[in-house]
Design a protein around this motif. Structure first.
Motif, PDB file in Angstrom:
ATOM      1  N   GLU A 127     -37.180  83.110  17.980  1.00 38.04           N
ATOM      2  CA  GLU A 127     -36.783  84.385  17.400  1.00 38.04           C
ATOM      3  C   GLU A 127     -37.999  85.326  17.422  1.00 38.04           C
ATOM      4  OE1 GLU A 127     -36.560  81.338  15.748  1.00 38.04           O
ATOM      5  OE2 GLU A 127     -34.565  80.989  16.597  1.00 38.04           O
ATOM      6  N   ASP A 128     -37.742  86.653  17.379  1.00 32.88           N
ATOM      7  CA  ASP A 128     -38.852  87.612  17.394  1.00 32.88           C
ATOM      8  C   ASP A 128     -39.496  87.736  16.033  1.00 32.88           C
ATOM      9  OD1 ASP A 128     -38.282  88.130  20.017  1.00 32.88           O
ATOM     10  OD2 ASP A 128     -37.072  89.912  19.594  1.00 32.88           O
ATOM     11  N   MET A 129     -38.804  87.305  14.994  1.00 37.67           N
ATOM     12  CA  MET A 129     -39.366  87.402  13.642  1.00 37.67           C
ATOM     13  C   MET A 129     -38.950  86.197  12.799  1.00 37.67           C
ATOM     14  SD  MET A 129     -36.989  88.534  11.169  1.00 37.67           S
ATOM     15  CE  MET A 129     -36.396  90.116  10.617  1.00 37.67           C
ATOM     16  N   PHE A 130     -39.841  85.823  11.882  1.00 37.17           N
ATOM     17  CA  PHE A 130     -39.607  84.639  11.061  1.00 37.17           C
ATOM     18  C   PHE A 130     -39.480  85.001   9.576  1.00 37.17           C
ATOM     19  CE2 PHE A 130     -42.435  83.125  14.625  1.00 37.17           C
ATOM     20  CZ  PHE A 130     -41.402  82.621  15.386  1.00 37.17           C
ATOM     21  N   ASP A 131     -39.312  86.302   9.285  1.00 37.45           N
ATOM     22  CA  ASP A 131     -39.182  86.740   7.881  1.00 37.45           C
ATOM     23  C   ASP A 131     -37.837  86.291   7.320  1.00 37.45           C
ATOM     24  OD1 ASP A 131     -41.487  88.059   8.557  1.00 37.45           O
ATOM     25  OD2 ASP A 131     -40.512  90.012   8.810  1.00 37.45           O
ATOM     26  N   ALA A 132     -36.805  86.378   8.143  1.00 40.20           N
ATOM     27  CA  ALA A 132     -35.467  85.983   7.684  1.00 40.20           C
ATOM     28  C   ALA A 132     -35.367  84.460   7.725  1.00 40.20           C
ATOM     29  CB  ALA A 132     -34.406  86.608   8.577  1.00 40.20           C
ATOM     30  N   PRO A 133     -34.585  83.879   6.816  1.00 39.21           N
ATOM     31  CA  PRO A 133     -34.405  82.431   6.852  1.00 39.21           C
ATOM     32  C   PRO A 133     -33.462  82.012   7.988  1.00 39.21           C
ATOM     33  CG  PRO A 133     -33.004  83.359   5.148  1.00 39.21           C
ATOM     34  CD  PRO A 133     -33.798  84.506   5.738  1.00 39.21           C
ATOM     35  N   VAL A 134     -33.384  80.710   8.217  1.00 37.89           N
ATOM     36  CA  VAL A 134     -32.310  80.118   9.019  1.00 37.89           C
ATOM     37  C   VAL A 134     -31.385  79.459   8.004  1.00 37.89           C
ATOM     38  CG1 VAL A 134     -31.739  78.309  10.691  1.00 37.89           C
ATOM     39  CG2 VAL A 134     -33.744  79.743  11.065  1.00 37.89           C
ATOM     40  N   ILE A 135     -30.071  79.641   8.160  1.00 40.84           N
ATOM     41  CA  ILE A 135     -29.108  78.994   7.256  1.00 40.84           C
ATOM     42  C   ILE A 135     -28.273  78.015   8.063  1.00 40.84           C
ATOM     43  CG2 ILE A 135     -27.166  79.319   5.672  1.00 40.84           C
ATOM     44  CD1 ILE A 135     -28.313  81.961   4.828  1.00 40.84           C
ATOM     45  N   GLY A 171     -39.336  81.025   3.905  1.00 41.33           N
ATOM     46  CA  GLY A 171     -40.723  80.830   3.471  1.00 41.33           C
ATOM     47  C   GLY A 171     -41.454  79.831   4.350  1.00 41.33           C
ATOM     48  N   ASP A 172     -42.187  78.916   3.726  1.00 37.73           N
ATOM     49  CA  ASP A 172     -42.978  77.930   4.480  1.00 37.73           C
ATOM     50  C   ASP A 172     -42.090  76.999   5.291  1.00 37.73           C
ATOM     51  OD1 ASP A 172     -45.229  78.993   3.349  1.00 37.73           O
ATOM     52  OD2 ASP A 172     -45.413  77.450   1.797  1.00 37.73           O
ATOM     53  N   ALA A 173     -40.864  76.777   4.838  1.00 39.60           N
ATOM     54  CA  ALA A 173     -39.970  75.840   5.537  1.00 39.60           C
ATOM     55  C   ALA A 173     -39.445  76.422   6.852  1.00 39.60           C
ATOM     56  CB  ALA A 173     -38.795  75.462   4.642  1.00 39.60           C
ATOM     57  N   ARG A 174     -39.542  77.748   7.001  1.00 34.59           N
ATOM     58  CA  ARG A 174     -38.962  78.401   8.189  1.00 34.59           C
ATOM     59  C   ARG A 174     -39.561  77.853   9.490  1.00 34.59           C
ATOM     60  NH1 ARG A 174     -37.495  79.846  12.143  1.00 34.59           N
ATOM     61  NH2 ARG A 174     -36.483  81.737  12.912  1.00 34.59           N
TER      62      ARG A 174
END
Ligand code: MD3
Ligand code: FE
Length: 207
Positions: A127-135, A171-174
Motif C-alpha cells: 500500500e502507499d500508506m500505512f496510516d490506515a489499519p487493515v481490517i 498502529g505498530d501491528a500494521r
C-alpha cells in the motif's frame, strides 16, 4: 470474561464473533455473488512463478494481485479484465465503525483456503500508506494465525481465528509479520464444502 493474549500487541484489536451466524451467512452470499462475477484466481510468486496455495479475488475499486512480475494493486481482474465488483455495504459499514478516522477502504482482498492451504509469514506493505489499519474478517473453518513484530526475527505468537471474528491491525501491528499456519478442517459448517474465507479491507492510496 474472555481474555486472550492477542490483546497484548499494541495496535491490534480483536473482536471475537463480531458477526453472528445470520450476518456471516448474509456476507457469505454476497461474497459468492462477487466470486461469480470476479472468479477466484491462482496467484503465483514473483520471479519463481510458484503458485500460492490460497486462491484469491477482490472487490472494491482496487484489487491485490501477484504474478511473475510482482505484487501490486490494480483496478481490474487479471483474467477477465473487468473492474472488480463493488464492496458489500456490510464491509464499508464495518470499516466506518472500527476505523472512523481513516479514509474509505479501496480494496477488499478475498482469500480462499482449502484445507491444507497456508500463507507464509509476511508483511502487508504494497500500500502507499500505512496510516490506515487493515481490517480482517474470517468466515468458515478456524485458522491458526501467527503474528510477530516488525522485524522478521521478532518472536511470534499463534492465535485462532474463527468464523465471524474481526481483527483490526493498526498502529505498530500494521507492519507486523503475520501468516496462516493451518486450517482446522471441520470446525465450521458455514461453508458447505469446508475451507476458510478471509476478507482484508485496505486503504491503498494516500487520501
Ligand atoms: C497483521 N491474510 O491477505 S488476515 C493477507 O487470514 C493476510 O488470510 C491472512 O495476511 C488471512 O495479507 C491474515 C489478518 C491480518 C491481516 C493483515 C495484517 C493480520 C495482519 C497486517 C499486519 C499485521
Ligand atoms: Fe497479510
Amino acid at each position: 470474561m474472555k481474555t486472550s493474549p492477542i490483546h497484548a500487541l499494541t495496535g491490534l484489536a480483536y473482536y471475537p464473533d463480531y458477526f453472528d451466524w445470520g450476518a456471516q451467512d448474509a456476507l457469505l452470499a454476497e461474497i459468492r455473488a462477487i466470486v461469480a462475477e470476479a472468479p477466484l484466481f491462482q496467484p503465483v510468486m514473483p520471479r519463481t512463478g510458484k503458485p500460492f496455495s490460497v486462491k484469491m479475488s477482490n472487490c472494491g475499486p482496487l484489487g491485490w494481485v501477484s504474478d511473475i512480475n510482482g505484487y501490486r494493486y490494480q483496478p481490474a481482474h487479471p483474467d477477465t479484465g473487468r473492474p472488480w465488483p463493488a464492496m458489500p455495504a456490510a464491509l464499508t459499514e464495518l470499516w466506518d465503525r472500527l476505523a472512523p478516522e481513516a479514509p474509505p477502504p479501496e480494496a477488499c482482498l478475498i482469500n480462499f483456503y482449502e484445507p491444507g492451504a497456508r500463507m507464509g509469514l509476511h508483511q502487508d506493505r504494497d500500500e502507499d500508506m500505512f496510516d490506515a489499519p487493515v481490517i480482517s474478517v474470517s468466515l468458515g473453518d478456524t485458522a491458526t494465525f501467527r503474528v510477530g513484530g516488525t522485524s522478521r526475527k521478532d518472536p511470534t505468537r499463534s492465535f485462532r481465528l474463527a468464523s465471524g471474528d474481526v481483527v483490526v491491525l493498526g498502529g505498530d501491528a500494521r507492519l507486523a509479520h503475520h501468516g496462516i499456519d493451518r486450517i482446522l478442517a471441520g470446525t465450521s459448517t458455514l461453508l458447505k464444502n469446508g475451507g476458510r474465507i478471509n476478507l482484508t479491507l485496505r486503504r491503498v492510496t494516500a487520501a
